[in-house]
Design a protein around this motif. Sequence first.
Motif, short mmCIF file in Angstrom:
data_model
loop_
_atom_site.label_atom_id
_atom_site.label_comp_id
_atom_site.label_asym_id
_atom_site.label_seq_id
_atom_site.Cartn_x
_atom_site.Cartn_y
_atom_site.Cartn_z
N PRO A 640 0.72 -1.21 -0.11
CA PRO A 640 0.02 -0.07 -0.05
C PRO A 640 0.79 1.20 -0.06
CG PRO A 640 -0.11 -1.13 2.06
CD PRO A 640 0.82 -1.98 1.19
N LEU A 643 -3.62 4.97 1.24
CA LEU A 643 -5.01 4.42 1.82
C LEU A 643 -6.09 5.34 1.12
CD1 LEU A 643 -6.05 2.05 2.80
CD2 LEU A 643 -6.32 3.44 5.17
N SER A 665 -1.46 1.78 -4.77
CA SER A 665 -0.87 0.52 -4.26
C SER A 665 0.09 0.10 -5.38
CB SER A 665 -1.66 -0.75 -3.82
OG SER A 665 -2.23 -1.08 -5.15
N GLY A 748 -5.07 -5.13 -4.23
CA GLY A 748 -5.07 -5.10 -2.62
C GLY A 748 -6.01 -5.27 -1.93
N SER A 751 -6.04 -8.04 0.34
CA SER A 751 -5.27 -8.16 1.33
C SER A 751 -5.67 -8.03 2.75
CB SER A 751 -4.06 -7.29 1.12
OG SER A 751 -3.38 -7.57 -0.15
N ILE A 754 -4.81 -4.58 4.16
CA ILE A 754 -5.30 -3.24 3.62
C ILE A 754 -6.87 -3.37 3.62
CG2 ILE A 754 -5.83 -2.64 1.28
CD1 ILE A 754 -3.19 -3.44 0.48
#
Length: 801
Positions: A640, A643, A665, A748, A751, A754
């Motif tokens: 990342p 965000l 990301s 992501g 993930s 994340i």
Amino acid sequence: MEHLSESQINEDMSLKNHPTDKDTDKDTNMEQPPTSPRHRKVLARWLPDEAQRPIVDEAPVFSPSLEEFEDTLAYIEKIRPLAEPYGICRIIPPSTWKPPCRLKEKSVWEHTKFPTRIQTVDLLQNREPMKKKKPKTRKRKRRRNSRRRSGSGSASSPSEPASSPEAEEKFGFNSGSDFTLEEFERYALYFKNTYFEKKDFVGETKWTPSVEEVEGEYWRIVEQPTDEVEVYYGADLENRVLGSGFYKIGDRDIDQYVVSGWNLNNLPRLPGSVLSFEGCDISGVLVPWLYVGMCFSSFCWHVEDHHLYSLNYHHFGEPKVWYGVPGNNATSLEKAMRKHLPDLFEEQPDLLHGLVTQFSPSILKDEGVKVYRVVQNAGEYVLTFPRAYHAGFNCGFNCAEAVNVAPVDWLAHGQNAVELYSKETRKTSLSHDKLLLGAAYEAVKALWELSDSSVVIKENTTNLRWKSFCGKNGTLTNAIQARLRMEEERLGDLGSSSLVKMEKDFDSNSERECFSCFYDLHLSAFGCKCSPEEYACLKHSDDLCSCGEKDRFVLVRYTMDELRSLVRALEGEMDDLKIWVSKVLLGIEHSDEDQNKTGSVISEEKKGSFDLNIDLDLKEEVSTSGELNASENFDVSVEPINLGFLSFGKLWCNKHSIFPKGFTSRVKFYNVLDPTRISSYISEVLDAGLMGPLFRVTLEESPDECFFNVSAQQCWEMVLQRVKDTSTNLGLPILPRFKSINGLQMFGFLSPSIVQAIEALDPNHKLVEYWNNKNQTHFESKDQFISSNCTKGKLFGVDLM
């Protein structure tokens, strides 16, 4: 060279089509008796006292620095104001530019044959009309090879017109022998040495004439011939005959020469050339042609198809002498030639389309036509400008390669060309409107990208170049505006005919052209129910049929209001830019009520005023098939970078994921330019205004390799498809792991850390669709970490609880 009788031509063609071993031996041995055209004794001789060398000014010569040479189109744009007034110029690359020539490989040089044409040089200008008048024929249309059919052959390819019955009847298109490069060089040297033989020459080295001496003799033969002089020319050789002189991707390891914009295989589709929006590989336009010449072999006065730019590279051998006339003198040249060659033009009004008529630069100069000269040596380029007539000849054995290119400034010239073709009832090679709109679409994407406040690094060479063509008086804006005015005027002349929205694929699978003048119908077409597969351009609507108004209609790709909106978008109006971004990037056109299977009739109150209808089902659908995706079979580790922050609204999430605005990301995957390498990609969620999020994936080391889509899944599928295409082109195996890819995972959004960080941005669960479906999503069955194995710690300052 001895006169070639009809029986000798037939004999030569017979030998060429059915060679025996004995014949083949004779073909490669200059000492054998002259039993075929390539061995005929050279009887004509140089007459130095009667030289007719034209005295014309030299065209400019440019020598770019290494830095300037890096960007081909930028350099052409830089020199255009200085060079275009001459119609032609010479470009000498930096001394370090020495591309290896693929044609010198033994398999090509010694073993690959190519066809030739016989040119009767003494008749290129001074000849009588054909006694038996021949049927009028148009200049051959360059073959359009779609990528789907690139491997198929064609009996009517441009490199073979010499062997057709019609071509055999026309002056200048008699077929010659087939040669290898090795054989052709041997014959070319024999011819030149014999023709310019100087028996009283005394010296240690063999005497050779200067360029000026060859030039004086050439124009003596053309203007005041005393003997017949016939030569061979391997002209317009398609890629499938000898291939390119430049190495291409897949031929060898990638180096500066393979990827350079000065490699003619790359030039037509460079970013900034509108030919990149032509889907077909048109031979001679987008795919280079080779030219293998000998002394006196000629290229006669002509302009490029669609008045395109052309770039010619001299691979090896003796010089080429060029003559150029600037585009603003094109009409003057035509008038001068008609004045001095009235009988030829009376017999064949489109004489200049045949490329078989030479004409003295001295006479053109006397008639007030501006003519300039260029001597092109091996390793140098010659650039010709739109509608610039050019002609010339070769001083000896050599090989050159040429292709077309279309910088944005060409669009105005291209529009003039298609209007002229329509008047002349001449077929087109390109859809000009398709290229024009393609350029506009690309500019819209560039303007939108540069205006997006969520992108930290948003400027690159490509989008800045496209931006430079926009604005209130931009080159591209003006081209669209001019086309809009033309279309408005022609629609106004039609009266009250019904306007019907054209289907997107109207001309995708076949060329659509006016039944009368061959005008391309990509933007609009006039039709009638009486002839569903035949259409007219707006200028020839009355000629289509005599049916009543109720059965006749006009198909339009865009309404006038939509085209006006496009102009405003290119001028920088943000509301219009957003509308066109939706059309270009998302394919959003009109509401369902305006569409039906055969096209939608546009009511007066809705012309140019269609609703944006975003289909929310375009958002991500996570695969539940259980099949192994490329990303699942690939060690995916998403880093990342940013965000982002939440935008509340239905578009900014779906039942599987939340899409924070500005989310960024990094992930590693196979390089789209070289799939043997693993490289980093940057994935971003951008703000498309009314359309919600737009997903972008960029190859970090090459920012111009960029993929946009409304769907994260589709965005990464585009990357995967590009990897597959490149692998195929390079002859690499398509690995099983390339079967599919999971876009959410590559961004992501699968993930654990994340996902937790993004969820923490919405503690009050305002993104209702996501939270209401959370317990029934793909995550619950696939990633139990959310409920049972939460990670402790922080990500971008967000507690992962």
